[in-house]
Design a protein around this motif. Structure first.
Motif, PDB file in Angstrom:
ATOM      1  N   UNK A   1      71.850  99.477  75.150  1.00 41.16           N
ATOM      2  CA  UNK A   1      70.807  98.699  74.481  1.00 41.16           C
ATOM      3  C   UNK A   1      71.445  97.615  73.619  1.00 41.16           C
ATOM      4  N   UNK A   2      70.830  96.451  73.634  1.00 36.95           N
ATOM      5  CA  UNK A   2      71.318  95.348  72.819  1.00 36.95           C
ATOM      6  C   UNK A   2      72.234  94.393  73.551  1.00 36.95           C
ATOM      7  N   UNK A   3      72.676  94.757  74.747  1.00 38.75           N
ATOM      8  CA  UNK A   3      73.547  93.870  75.521  1.00 38.75           C
ATOM      9  C   UNK A   3      72.732  93.164  76.605  1.00 38.75           C
ATOM     10  N   UNK A   4      72.980  91.877  76.748  1.00 38.37           N
ATOM     11  CA  UNK A   4      72.285  91.072  77.756  1.00 38.37           C
ATOM     12  C   UNK A   4      73.219  90.839  78.943  1.00 38.37           C
ATOM     13  N   UNK A   5      72.706  91.087  80.133  1.00 36.84           N
ATOM     14  CA  UNK A   5      73.515  90.919  81.347  1.00 36.84           C
ATOM     15  C   UNK A   5      74.002  89.469  81.483  1.00 36.84           C
ATOM     16  N   UNK A   6      73.071  88.508  81.307  1.00 37.54           N
ATOM     17  CA  UNK A   6      73.444  87.101  81.450  1.00 37.54           C
ATOM     18  C   UNK A   6      74.462  86.682  80.401  1.00 37.54           C
ATOM     19  N   UNK A   7      74.278  87.123  79.170  1.00 38.84           N
ATOM     20  CA  UNK A   7      75.209  86.725  78.109  1.00 38.84           C
ATOM     21  C   UNK A   7      76.588  87.345  78.330  1.00 38.84           C
ATOM     22  N   UNK A   8      76.652  88.545  78.884  1.00 37.50           N
ATOM     23  CA  UNK A   8      77.937  89.171  79.184  1.00 37.50           C
ATOM     24  C   UNK A   8      78.681  88.405  80.277  1.00 37.50           C
ATOM     25  N   UNK A   9      77.930  87.914  81.258  1.00 34.15           N
ATOM     26  CA  UNK A   9      78.566  87.096  82.294  1.00 34.15           C
ATOM     27  C   UNK A   9      79.184  85.840  81.684  1.00 34.15           C
ATOM     28  N   UNK A  10      78.440  85.211  80.775  1.00 35.60           N
ATOM     29  CA  UNK A  10      78.897  83.939  80.204  1.00 35.60           C
ATOM     30  C   UNK A  10      80.035  84.117  79.208  1.00 35.60           C
ATOM     31  N   UNK A  11      80.259  85.359  78.738  1.00 34.14           N
ATOM     32  CA  UNK A  11      81.349  85.628  77.813  1.00 34.14           C
ATOM     33  C   UNK A  11      82.620  86.095  78.523  1.00 34.14           C
ATOM     34  N   UNK A  12      82.544  86.331  79.827  1.00 30.98           N
ATOM     35  CA  UNK A  12      83.661  86.942  80.552  1.00 30.98           C
ATOM     36  C   UNK A  12      84.469  85.891  81.292  1.00 30.98           C
ATOM     37  N   UNK A  13      85.764  86.134  81.355  1.00 33.56           N
ATOM     38  CA  UNK A  13      86.631  85.243  82.125  1.00 33.56           C
ATOM     39  C   UNK A  13      86.522  85.531  83.623  1.00 33.56           C
ATOM     40  N   UNK A  14      86.481  86.807  83.967  1.00 39.86           N
ATOM     41  CA  UNK A  14      86.373  87.217  85.370  1.00 39.86           C
ATOM     42  C   UNK A  14      85.171  88.148  85.512  1.00 39.86           C
ATOM     43  N   UNK A  15      84.401  87.955  86.576  1.00 39.00           N
ATOM     44  CA  UNK A  15      83.238  88.797  86.844  1.00 39.00           C
ATOM     45  C   UNK A  15      83.491  89.593  88.119  1.00 39.00           C
ATOM     46  N   UNK A  16      83.451  90.913  87.997  1.00 44.52           N
ATOM     47  CA  UNK A  16      83.714  91.782  89.136  1.00 44.52           C
ATOM     48  C   UNK A  16      82.495  91.814  90.056  1.00 44.52           C
ATOM     49  N   UNK A  17      82.751  91.637  91.356  1.00 48.86           N
ATOM     50  CA  UNK A  17      81.666  91.578  92.347  1.00 48.86           C
ATOM     51  C   UNK A  17      81.946  92.568  93.476  1.00 48.86           C
ATOM     52  N   UNK A  18      81.756  93.873  93.223  1.00 46.11           N
ATOM     53  CA  UNK A  18      82.013  94.860  94.280  1.00 46.11           C
ATOM     54  C   UNK A  18      80.829  94.970  95.234  1.00 46.11           C
ATOM     55  N   UNK A  19      81.119  95.285  96.478  1.00 49.23           N
ATOM     56  CA  UNK A  19      80.053  95.537  97.442  1.00 49.23           C
ATOM     57  C   UNK A  19      79.316  96.810  97.067  1.00 49.23           C
TER      58      UNK A  19
END
Length: 988
Positions: A863-881
């Motif tokens: 709770x309290x964490x936004x998915x979009x904001x976490x993406x924008x704060x990260x250098x690398x975004x993991x994209x597993x199948x």
């Protein structure tokens, strides 16, 4: 000196005589009494430069005297002389010219003198009977060499004593070869007709089996092909061997090599190793000498090898060393000849278009009696079973995860006492068949004999008879990476599907049974060979179907293929260049409709293909410029930089597309399942594309004759919504809808039948899109499939199909998610949040969930964490199948200007034919999940900043605009489809 002068004189005499006959040819070549001499001049002229022994001089003098003193009626003896001379010079007597040959020639000379004197006085036609008897006695004298023995057939009065028949015996029989090829051409036409004739197969009288069902890629074509072999019509299959096959004459073996379609090289690699290989010295060159010497012998003794450079010859081996060790010593055998191999490993140069995969069968007692059969499905208590030695790379992984750890998945290295290997197979539902040191394994056939569904675990293996059999219908194929999930995969198969697969295993069993003598459709009946449509030899039952390859997305690039000078010929969809596997679903259009379109269609199609040819040439020219920036002017955007494989070629191709590309959208079908699609879901790109085409994009044409491609506007997502019964796990209603739609448009329009679907395309972002396309084999094998689930292990073909980005538009618009923080303000090294489904995510979460502050991995965000904001704060975004290879997180990362980290198996990223994904994304193997942090930390700051800037640059190609703009995701998808159209040529 005297002998040498005489020999030279003989050569000049015969040469002048031949020249005279060229100037004054015979009026009637068919007249038996009209004899043409000089047939030996070529041999004599070839002998003169190497005539360095007295024996040869004497021989030539004797031949010359015989030729100039004998009357034309006695020239039948020329055959014996020519045979003897060729045996001396070309045969094994070349180096050791025996004195006995000289005595034979002197004997022949005396015989000629006597017969000539008799003939010159009275003539052969009016001579008393004793003259003929004397001539026959002389010719059949036991003192003659074996080279003259074949003359007996010419002495039969029914054959006629004329030199014409003798000359035809010696010269290459081109006319016979033409008749053989004509027969093969008729066979190809009949088999090709079988792929488009959807009436039920009418079995010949006494037929013991009619192929039918899902185990075949195309039962009709296969049966027609097999019957070409059985019927022994003119041009039907025959094999010639210098030895009897298996000690007896086979029904396909031909006594006359001139009438054979293929030539069998009957050497055994197993027996060569058994008798000649020294296990202590381990000198494998003994095989080189045996194989190369054997090919040398048959190439000198027979003319057929040199005629085709071995292309119409074949060999067979089940030993591991035949790949490629036993064949590479003779390059023509390795590259040209047909190799029937058990070890059909494409990574070791097995060529499925030329070579044939045969099953490895371990007959301990020499026969299959007692090996076949098993318990019914309801009495099979073991889920899966394997027992075998620990060798190779795959078996250790299997044994490590499952050896004696599970009652349902019973895996042993050595069976405990009291357990029987055949009994355990017959009690098991699935039999695990992993590769060992080599890809082939006898367990596959053992499983089929035991009526146990095979579970194939291998890499680069071309399965036996896979050009005819659809292995996906009666076996399970598991990748090496999925070994830990083996039980989960097998338990996930519904019971009704298992029952169907088990029934198909029982049906396919007859094709692997070894009979003595062989029976129709059994394992031995498949080893028959013929030529492909392009003239190259191939198994008759393999010539008309497509193969399954392990595609390498980095090696197969439609753009580079289009730039290749051979592109237009390599991807000719006019047939026979396109090999197809079809099913009984289509009807040809009405004859009146064909006549109405005919004249109009020809000229327009030719103009369209001419335009494509010019476009290919223009793109090829642009590809020669290797700069990172396009040289073409463009008011909107000029592609440049390392994000492109070839910026100049891409830009030129894009401009040609805008100028030439037209798509016709079939009007048949009604919403909501046709001409409609979702726009506010994870499948939104499918719906957006369909809506843009329906609105009338710049690429759409209302004139089908102006179109280069034809769009099938059905939506698999909408079919699932309206036709699928939840939790039924059956999609027959969806498959039937696709079948009916293709049948409808093939009946109403001539375009599908013209190319068998090669210039048509479908689009789907649903996981079941690939499965829905399999309901129509032409759609699956020939048509362009635009798929989000671009999984090469499930039949996605990167040279024909298009990878489509999966974009989740929750509101149907792009507003909001674009952009992100600058690199210096991104404190999180790597981030992922997503549900636990699929084995890759399971491994990722097991390794990293809530375990590292730098690498933040969640199955559910706190709770309290936004998915979009976490993406924008990260250098690398993991994209597993997940369950499927595609994931919307790839595009979400690009939107957030976060470098994507792709973790998948067998996935072809979108627009891979144009974009260089390595320049702006990190690709991590599944086996390296535990090392992800180390990998990301190892990327320097400079390299990260470059990748960050390239992600911002490539973002434009994934943008979804309300009104499509140049170079956005809609146009990039169109461009990928355009590239596939460049790679085919349609002919009427």
């Amino acid at each position: 000196m005297e002998g040498e002068k005489l020999a030279k004189g003989a050569g000049l005499y015969l040469k002048e005589k031949v020249e005279f006959q060229k100037d004054y040819p015979s009026k009637d070549d068919d007249d038996e009494d009209n004899v043409s001499s000089g047939s030996l001049s070529d041999e004599i002229e070839g002998i003169l430069p190497v005539m360095n022994r007295l024996h040869f001089k004497t021989v030539l003098r004797t031949i010359f005297l015989m030729r100039i003193t004998s009357p034309p009626q006695t020239r039948v003896l020329d055959y014996c002389l020519e045979e003897l001379l060729l045996n001396m010079i070309i045969g094994r007597e070349m180096r050791q010219f025996h004195t006995r040959n000289l005595y034979v020639l002197l004997f022949l000379g005396a015989s000629f003198a006597l017969v000539s004197a008799l003939v010159l006085t009275k003539g052969l036609k009016g001579s008393p009977p004793w003259h003929g008897r004397l001539l026959l006695e002389l010719l059949h004298h036991p003192f003659l060499l074996r080279g003259c023995n074949e003359a007996e057939e010419f002495m039969n009065p029914g054959n006629g004593l004329n030199e014409k028949s003798v000359r035809e015996r010696l010269r290459p029989r081109d006319a016979e070869l033409e008749r053989v090829e004509a027969g093969l051409a008729r066979a190809r036409a009949l088999i090709r007709e079988g792929t488009t004739n959807w009436s039920s197969i009418s079995a010949p009288v006494g037929a013991d089996y009619v192929p039918q069902g899902d185990i075949y890629r195309n039962a009709t074509a296969f049966h027609r092909s097999f019957r070409m072999k059985d019927y022994h019509l003119h041009g039907s299959l025959s094999i010639w061997s210098v030895l009897q096959l298996n000690g007896r004459r086979h029904s396909l073996q031909d006594q006359d090599p001139d009438e054979a379609h293929v030539y069998f090289l009957p050497f055994s690699v197993v027996m060569i190793i058994h008798h000649l290989f020294d296990p202590i010295v381990r000198d494998k060159y003994v095989m080189k000498h045996v194989v190369s010497d054997y090919v040398k012998v048959i190439s000198q003794k027979y003319r057929y090898w040199n005629r085709s450079l071995g292309a119409d010859h074949f060999m067979l081996s089940c030993h591991d060393w035949v790949r490629p060790r036993a064949t590479w010593y003779v390059p023509q055998l390795y590259y040209n000849s047909i190799r029937l191999l058990c070890n059909a490993n494409t990574s070791e140069r097995f060529n499925p278009r030329k070579d044939a995969s045969i099953p490895e069968i371990n007959l301990i007692a020499g026969e299959t009696i007692g090996l076949t059969g098993g318990l019914p499905p309801s009495k099979r208590t073991i889920l899966a079973f394997f027992a075998g030695g620990l060798h190779g790379r795959i078996r250790p992984a299997l044994l490590q995860h499952w050896k004696e750890k599970d009652e349902q998945v019973q895996v042993y290295e050595t069976l405990p006492e009291g357990l029987s290997y055949p009994d355990l197979m017959k009690k098991s539902k699935y039999c695990i068949c992993p590769s060992g040191h080599e890809v082939a394994s006898p367990r596959i056939v053992e499983a089929i004999y035991a009526e146990c569904v095979p579970v194939l675990i291998s890499q680069h293996y071309v399965l036996p008879f896979s050009d005819v059999l659809d292995w996906g219908s009666f076996s399970i194929q598991v990748s090496v990476n999925e070994i830990p999930n083996l039980k989960k995969i097998l338990l996930g198969i519904p019971q009704d599907r298992y029952i169907r697969m088990q029934e198909r295993v029982k049906q396919v069993q007859q094709h692997f049974v070894v009979n003595n003598p062989p029976k129709r459709f059994d394992e031995g009946g498949w080893f028959v060979m013929v030529r492909n449509a392009d003239g190259t030899p191939r198994a008759l039952n393999s010539s008309w179907f497509s193969f399954s390859f392990s595609w390498n997305p980095e090696e197969i690039n439609p753009l580079s293929t289009a730039l290749s000078p051979s592109a237009s010929s390599s991807f000719n969809a006019s047939l026979p260049d396109v090999h197809i596997a079809g099913g009984p679903y289509f009807q040809p259009p009405l004859e009146k409709k064909q006549e109405t379109w005919k004249d109009k269609r020809y000229s327009k199609l030719e103009r369209l293909e001419a335009g494509l040819a010019r476009a290919r040439s223009s793109i090829r020219e642009a590809a020669r410029n290797g700069s990172l920036k396009s040289t073409h002017e463009d008011p909107d955007y000029v592609p440049q930089g390392p994000i492109y494989r070839n910026a100049n070629a891409f830009h030129r191709s894009y401009l040609e597309m805008e100028k030439l590309f037209k798509i016709y959208v079939y009007e048949e079908g009604e919403p909501p399942m046709f001409h409609n699609g979702p726009c506010k879901s994870i499948y939104s790109t499918e719906g957006r594309f369909i809506h843009e085409m329906e609105k009338g994009s710049v690429y759409r044409t209302t004139d089908p004759d102006q179109a280069l491609l034809y769009f099938l506007p059905f939506s698999v997502v909408m079919m699932v919504q309206y036709l699928y019964v939840p939790d039924s796990h059956e999609i027959h209603a969806i498959e039937n809808t696709v079948i009916d739609y293709i049948k409808l448009i093939s009946h109403n329009h001539p375009f599908w039948n013209r190319s068998l679907g090669a210039d048509h395309f479908m689009i789907s972002c649903h996981d079941w899109g690939p499965r829905a396309s399999t309901s129509v084999p032409y759609l699956y094998n020939n048509s362009i499939r635009v798929l989000c689930n671009a999984n090469t292990s499930e039949g996605f073909n990167p040279s024909k199909d298009v990878s489509f980005p999966e974009i989740h538009l929750r509101t149907g618009e792009m507003s909001g998610p674009l952009g992100g923080l600058s690199p210096s303000r991104r404190p999180i090294l790597g981030f992922f949040a997503g549900r636990l489904h699929g084995h890759i995510r399971y491994l990722l979460l097991e390794q990293w969930k809530d375990k590292d502050k730098d690498l933040q991995v969640y199955d559910q965000l706190p709770n309290g964490l936004s998915y979009d904001s976490m993406l924008k704060k990260s250098r690398f975004c993991l994209c597993p199948s997940g369950y499927e290879v595609a994931s919307p997180r790839v595009v979400e990362a690009i939107y957030a200007e976060c470098v994507p980290v792709l973790i998948s198996d067998n996935y072809v990223p979108p627009f891979n034919d144009v974009l260089n994904w390595k320049s702006f994304a990190v690709q991590v193997q599944v086996r390296d999940i535990a090392n992800i942090k180390k990998i990301l930390m190892g990327i320097s700051q400079t390299q990260y900043l470059r990748m960050y800037r390239r992600v911002k640059q490539v973002q434009r190609h994934f943008m979804v605009n309300a009104a499509p703009q140049r170079f956005d995701v809609f146009h990039m998808t169109i461009h990928s489809i355009w590239l596939r159209r460049l790679n085919i040529r349609i002919q009427d």
